[in-house]
Design a protein around this motif. Structure first.
Motif, short mmCIF file in Angstrom:
data_model
loop_
_atom_site.label_atom_id
_atom_site.label_comp_id
_atom_site.label_asym_id
_atom_site.label_seq_id
_atom_site.Cartn_x
_atom_site.Cartn_y
_atom_site.Cartn_z
N SER A 184 21.83 37.71 73.73
CA SER A 184 22.65 38.36 74.75
C SER A 184 21.89 39.51 75.39
O SER A 184 22.26 40.00 76.45
N GLN A 185 20.82 39.96 74.72
CA GLN A 185 19.95 40.99 75.29
C GLN A 185 18.51 40.67 74.89
O GLN A 185 18.19 40.58 73.70
N THR A 243 25.05 43.11 79.02
CA THR A 243 26.34 43.38 78.39
C THR A 243 26.65 44.87 78.51
O THR A 243 25.77 45.69 78.78
N LEU A 244 27.93 45.20 78.28
CA LEU A 244 28.33 46.61 78.25
C LEU A 244 27.49 47.37 77.22
O LEU A 244 27.04 48.48 77.48
N PHE A 245 27.26 46.76 76.07
CA PHE A 245 26.49 47.42 75.01
C PHE A 245 25.07 47.75 75.48
O PHE A 245 24.57 48.85 75.23
N GLU A 246 24.42 46.80 76.19
CA GLU A 246 23.05 47.06 76.65
C GLU A 246 23.03 48.18 77.68
O GLU A 246 22.16 49.06 77.65
N ARG A 304 31.61 54.70 75.56
CA ARG A 304 31.64 53.31 76.00
C ARG A 304 32.79 53.09 76.98
O ARG A 304 32.67 52.37 77.96
N THR A 319 31.87 40.88 70.42
CA THR A 319 30.92 39.98 71.06
C THR A 319 31.07 40.01 72.58
O THR A 319 30.08 40.01 73.31
N ALA A 320 32.31 40.05 73.07
CA ALA A 320 32.53 40.05 74.52
C ALA A 320 31.82 41.22 75.19
O ALA A 320 31.30 41.10 76.30
N ASP A 321 31.79 42.37 74.50
CA ASP A 321 31.12 43.55 75.07
C ASP A 321 29.66 43.65 74.64
O ASP A 321 28.98 44.63 74.96
N GLY A 322 29.17 42.67 73.88
CA GLY A 322 27.76 42.65 73.50
C GLY A 322 27.42 43.57 72.35
O GLY A 322 26.25 43.90 72.14
N ILE A 323 28.43 43.97 71.57
CA ILE A 323 28.19 44.96 70.51
C ILE A 323 27.79 44.26 69.21
O ILE A 323 28.51 43.39 68.73
N LEU A 348 13.34 50.81 74.84
CA LEU A 348 14.24 51.92 75.11
C LEU A 348 13.59 53.27 74.80
O LEU A 348 14.27 54.26 74.58
N TYR A 406 30.04 36.10 75.45
CA TYR A 406 29.90 37.49 75.90
C TYR A 406 29.90 37.60 77.42
O TYR A 406 29.70 36.62 78.13
N LYS A 407 30.15 38.81 77.88
CA LYS A 407 30.33 39.07 79.31
C LYS A 407 29.12 39.83 79.85
O LYS A 407 28.74 40.86 79.29
N PRO A 440 12.04 55.30 72.18
CA PRO A 440 11.67 55.41 70.76
C PRO A 440 11.87 54.11 69.98
O PRO A 440 11.45 53.99 68.83
N MET A 477 19.60 55.96 75.62
CA MET A 477 18.23 56.09 75.14
C MET A 477 17.26 56.50 76.24
O MET A 477 16.32 57.24 76.00
N ARG A 478 17.48 55.98 77.44
CA ARG A 478 16.51 56.26 78.51
C ARG A 478 16.87 57.48 79.33
O ARG A 478 16.00 58.10 79.93
N SER A 497 23.38 51.40 75.88
CA SER A 497 22.14 51.72 75.16
C SER A 497 21.11 52.31 76.11
O SER A 497 20.44 53.30 75.79
N ARG A 498 20.96 51.68 77.28
CA ARG A 498 19.97 52.16 78.24
C ARG A 498 20.31 53.56 78.75
O ARG A 498 19.43 54.41 78.89
#
Lengths: 129, 98
Positions: free
Chosen positions: A101-102, B30-33, B48, A72-76, A107, B72-73, A109, B40-41, B36-37
Motif C-alpha cells: 500500500s506504500q 494512503t492517509l497513513f503515508e 490524523r 487497513t482502509a486508512d493504510g495504518i 522519510l 485500502y483507500k 531518518p 517526518m519530512r 508520515s510524510r
C-alpha cells in the motif's frame, strides 16, 4: 527490568498466516500448540530466535475484524518490522507477489514501506538510515 | 463548508499545499503515508483527524480524488481545477517583460 517477550497480530487464518510470515517474510516458527480449535502459534526472527515472539492470533472476535478493516482502509500498519534495506526487501517481496500500500519511501531518518500480509493487516517495514 | 468547489480556499492553507507537494512527488497515497510524510519530512504534528479534514477540503475542491484499491483507500492529485485558474487570467500567452 521489564521487557517485551511477546506481541500479537490478528490473522484471519492461522495456517495461511504461518505460511506468509515464514515462507514469504522470513520468520521462523517458534511455538505451535493446540488451544481448543485454534493454535498457540508464534514466530521469531531467525536473527534472534530467543527474542520477541509474534503471536499469530485468530481474529474470531467480531471487533477484531472491524478494527483490521478500519486500520487497513486508512493504510495504518498493525505492526512494524525492521529490515536492513527496505528497497531490497520491497523488490524481493514484490517478486513473490506481495502487494504494497506504500512503496519504499525515504522519510529522512527512516525508510519505510507498507505491505499487505494477506491475513487482514498492513505491516510496515522500516530501516533507520 | 461551501458546497461550491473552491480551489482558492483549498490552496490557501500551507498544510494543504504540502499535501499537494507530496502527492505530486508520489501520487496515490494512503492517509497513513500522507501523515508520515508531513510528520517526518516537514515536522508537522497535525493529528490524523486534522489531516483527514484537510484531505476532505482538497477532495471537495476537486484537487484530490480518492480511489479504493483492494482493502485500502488511496488519494490522487488532480491539477485540473488549477488549470482553470491559470486560464482565467493568463490568456494572452505573452511572456512577462524582462
Amino acid at each position: 527490568m521489564i521487557r517485551i517477550n511477546l506481541t500479537s497480530i490478528h490473522v484471519d487464518d492461522q495456517a495461511k498466516a504461518l505460511a506468509f510470515y515464514t515462507d514469504t517474510l522470513g520468520f521462523s516458527k517458534k511455538t505451535d500448540e493446540p488451544v481448543g480449535d485454534a493454535r498457540w502459534l508464534t514466530v521469531v526472527s531467525p536473527a534472534d530466535p530467543d527474542g520477541v515472539e509474534l503471536l499469530l492470533e485468530p481474529n474470531e472476535h467480531p471487533a477484531a475484524r472491524a478494527y483490521q478493516e478500519a486500520l487497513t482502509a486508512d493504510g495504518i500498519p498493525a505492526a512494524q518490522f525492521a529490515v536492513d534495506d527496505v528497497h531490497a526487501e520491497v523488490d524481493r517481496l514484490k517478486a513473490l507477489g506481495v502487494e504494497f500500500s506504500q512503496d519504499a519511501t525515504d522519510l529522512g531518518p527512516v525508510v519505510t514501506a507498507v505491505l499487505d500480509d494477506t491475513c487482514g493487516n498492513l505491516v510496515q517495514l522500516a530501516a533507520l538510515t | 463548508m461551501s458546497a461550491e468547489p473552491d480551489p482558492f480556499r483549498a490552496i490557501a492553507d500551507p498544510t494543504r499545499r504540502l499535501i499537494l507537494d507530496e502527492l505530486t512527488e508520489s501520487d496515490g497515497q494512503t492517509l497513513f503515508e500522507i501523515c508520515s510524510r508531513l510528520t517526518m519530512r516537514h515536522g508537522l504534528t497535525s493529528s490524523r483527524q486534522a489531516v483527514s479534514q484537510h484531505l476532505a477540503v482538497l477532495e471537495q475542491s476537486g484537487l484530490v480524488h480518492t480511489q479504493r484499491r483492494g482493502r485500502y483507500k488511496l488519494h490522487h492529485i488532480d491539477p485540473g481545477p488549477l488549470r482553470a485558474i491559470v486560464q482565467r487570467w493568463l490568456t494572452t500567452g505573452e511572456e512577462p517583460p524582462p
